[in-house]
Design an enzyme around this catalytic site. Sequence first.
Site, short mmCIF file in Angstrom:
data_model
loop_
_atom_site.label_atom_id
_atom_site.label_comp_id
_atom_site.label_asym_id
_atom_site.label_seq_id
_atom_site.Cartn_x
_atom_site.Cartn_y
_atom_site.Cartn_z
N GLY A 21 2.44 -8.85 -5.98
CA GLY A 21 1.95 -10.04 -5.26
C GLY A 21 0.83 -9.70 -4.29
N ARG A 25 0.50 -14.98 2.47
CA ARG A 25 0.87 -15.35 3.83
C ARG A 25 0.51 -14.27 4.86
NH1 ARG A 25 6.81 -16.96 1.72
NH2 ARG A 25 6.10 -15.61 0.02
N ARG A 433 -24.11 33.04 31.02
CA ARG A 433 -24.56 31.98 31.94
C ARG A 433 -25.64 32.57 32.84
NH1 ARG A 433 -19.00 33.02 35.23
NH2 ARG A 433 -19.91 34.35 36.83
C1 UD1 Z 1 11.79 -14.10 -2.88
C2 UD1 Z 1 12.95 -14.80 -3.59
C3 UD1 Z 1 13.83 -15.46 -2.55
C4 UD1 Z 1 14.34 -14.43 -1.57
C5 UD1 Z 1 13.18 -13.65 -0.95
C6 UD1 Z 1 13.71 -12.45 -0.18
C7 UD1 Z 1 12.20 -15.52 -5.82
C8 UD1 Z 1 11.75 -16.66 -6.63
N1 UD1 Z 1 12.45 -15.80 -4.51
O1 UD1 Z 1 10.99 -15.08 -2.24
O2 UD1 Z 1 14.96 -16.09 -3.19
O3 UD1 Z 1 15.12 -15.05 -0.57
O4 UD1 Z 1 12.29 -13.15 -1.97
O5 UD1 Z 1 12.70 -11.78 0.50
O6 UD1 Z 1 12.37 -14.44 -6.33
N2 UD1 Z 1 5.96 -10.37 -6.87
C9 UD1 Z 1 5.41 -9.84 -8.00
N3 UD1 Z 1 4.85 -10.66 -8.93
C10 UD1 Z 1 4.86 -12.01 -8.79
C11 UD1 Z 1 5.46 -12.56 -7.63
C12 UD1 Z 1 6.01 -11.71 -6.70
O7 UD1 Z 1 5.37 -8.61 -8.19
O8 UD1 Z 1 4.36 -12.69 -9.70
C13 UD1 Z 1 6.55 -9.44 -5.88
C14 UD1 Z 1 5.85 -9.51 -4.53
O9 UD1 Z 1 4.83 -8.52 -4.45
C15 UD1 Z 1 6.97 -9.23 -3.54
C16 UD1 Z 1 8.23 -9.68 -4.28
O10 UD1 Z 1 7.88 -9.81 -5.64
O11 UD1 Z 1 7.08 -7.85 -3.25
C17 UD1 Z 1 8.76 -11.01 -3.77
O12 UD1 Z 1 7.75 -12.00 -3.87
P1 UD1 Z 1 7.49 -13.06 -2.72
O13 UD1 Z 1 6.39 -13.94 -3.15
O14 UD1 Z 1 7.40 -12.41 -1.41
O15 UD1 Z 1 8.86 -13.91 -2.79
P2 UD1 Z 1 9.54 -14.73 -1.61
O16 UD1 Z 1 8.84 -16.03 -1.45
O17 UD1 Z 1 9.67 -13.89 -0.42
MG MG Z 2 8.84 -12.06 0.04
#
Ligand code: UD1
Ligand code: MG
Length: 442
Positions: A21, A25, A433
């Site tokens: 990701g 944010r 010096r």
């Molecule tokens: C996610 C969970 C949520 C949980 C929270 C805990 C899902 C749908 N939601 O939400 O239930 O409470 O984490 O912290 O799983 N990532 C990828 N590829 C993608 C999307 C995300 O590798 O396509 C990775 C991101 O880099 C990150 C992790 O997955 O390290 C979590 O993604 P993030 O978007 O932060 O999920 P949250 O909204 O925090």
């Molecule tokens: Mg997260």
Amino acid sequence: MTNQHKNKLSSAFAAVILAAGKGTRMRSGLPKVLHKLAGTPLVNHVLSAVAPLSPERLIVVVGQGSESVEKTVKAHSVAATCVLQSEQLGTGHAVNVAAPELANYSGHVLVLYGDTPLITTATLRTLCEASSTADVVVLGMHLDTPTGYGRLLQNAAGDLVGIVEEKDASDAQKTITLCNSGILMVRAASLFGWLSQLRPNNAAGEYYLTDIIGLAAAEGKQCRVVTAPAAELAGINTRAQLAQAEVALQDRLRARAMEQGATLIDPASIFLSADTQLGEDVVVHPHVVFGAHVVVEDGAEIRSFSHIEGAHIGRSAIVGPFARVRPGSVVGAAAHVGNFVELKNTQLGAGAKANHLSYVGDSIVGAGANIGAGTITCNYDGVNKHKTFIGEGAFIGSNSSLVAPVSIGAGARVGAGSVITENVPDGALALGRAHQVIKPKK
Ligand code: UD1
Ligand code: MG
């Protein structure tokens, strides 16, 4: 018991860390998982937590900033395979990108999130062990303010029947305080079967990993929650959460340093790196910063307002107050580095002293040498860096400039205010010096 035995798990598993990701944010040019806590990128904290459990396969899903994330992952001591998720279509899609790597894998898969770096090895071990008693085990936490987290839905028996994301939750579901950490464990065959059934029909339009719970429960599979302290499971999505996690991790590192026998006079004002090693009876005064890769041996004292990185501080040495010790420096046993002294890539022999207002760079200083106040090693000629050698027991008078490359012999003395451009033999006195001239009053 050896560490290996202590860490051995009853069943083998593969670990998949999601790190593709962008971290929108965070509002950052840097991929989220490369932001640092205690001087170490988030993703490498997760690698460090899982590595002692010796997963059979360790896969990191990279995407945004994939080259730099991959480079960071490779720099970790544990061997991991990176797979590319070129479009970030959600956590479920991300895990599925690892499917070809795990084709024919029959063990369990532990899914970890690169933005959940405070997880400990002990909690992961508990989760791994619980995975033998259920089809899916999810690590959950109770939060007074669960905003932003997925909520764990349970039936009357306490079994997990689904996970609903905040964005998709009803008002009633939003009152649930049992939250999803994202970390879960499931058999590979079931996992990839469920992932292939995911659809992005939710508020975010993403393939949610969390939807596999509903699919599993609908098939009558047993899904369990294992809870762990929220302090380990906090996800980092914003700069404010990064700062909160730093506070929590610093407290953990300070507690570990004190358990290992260091006195931290004012723990809250002492900043440690994830790999800082403080020996027994080390005393650290208030307001000290340890950058990466610092070892402090037993009995050393680090006084206030010092900044130390990439350095080895010997037994019973005294550093500071107001000292800066830069990478590549080794401070010998019982040596002193005093106020406003900067060491860079310098070895200070046992009992040597540089107590006031000096810059000593690219130097080797023998045992017992005394570097007078204001001494500067002129190590840089504008193009290259050069070395300075100062022999055992040498005495460098105050306010001297040692123009490198140059060597001061053992037991030699340099008169105060000298500019030394030529080597000084052992035991000799060097004066570089102008003679003092006195012109009497007319
Ligand atoms: C996610 C969970 C949520 C949980 C929270 C805990 C899902 C749908 N939601 O939400 O239930 O409470 O984490 O912290 O799983 N990532 C990828 N590829 C993608 C999307 C995300 O590798 O396509 C990775 C991101 O880099 C990150 C992790 O997955 O390290 C979590 O993604 P993030 O978007 O932060 O999920 P949250 O909204 O925090
Ligand atoms: Mg997260």
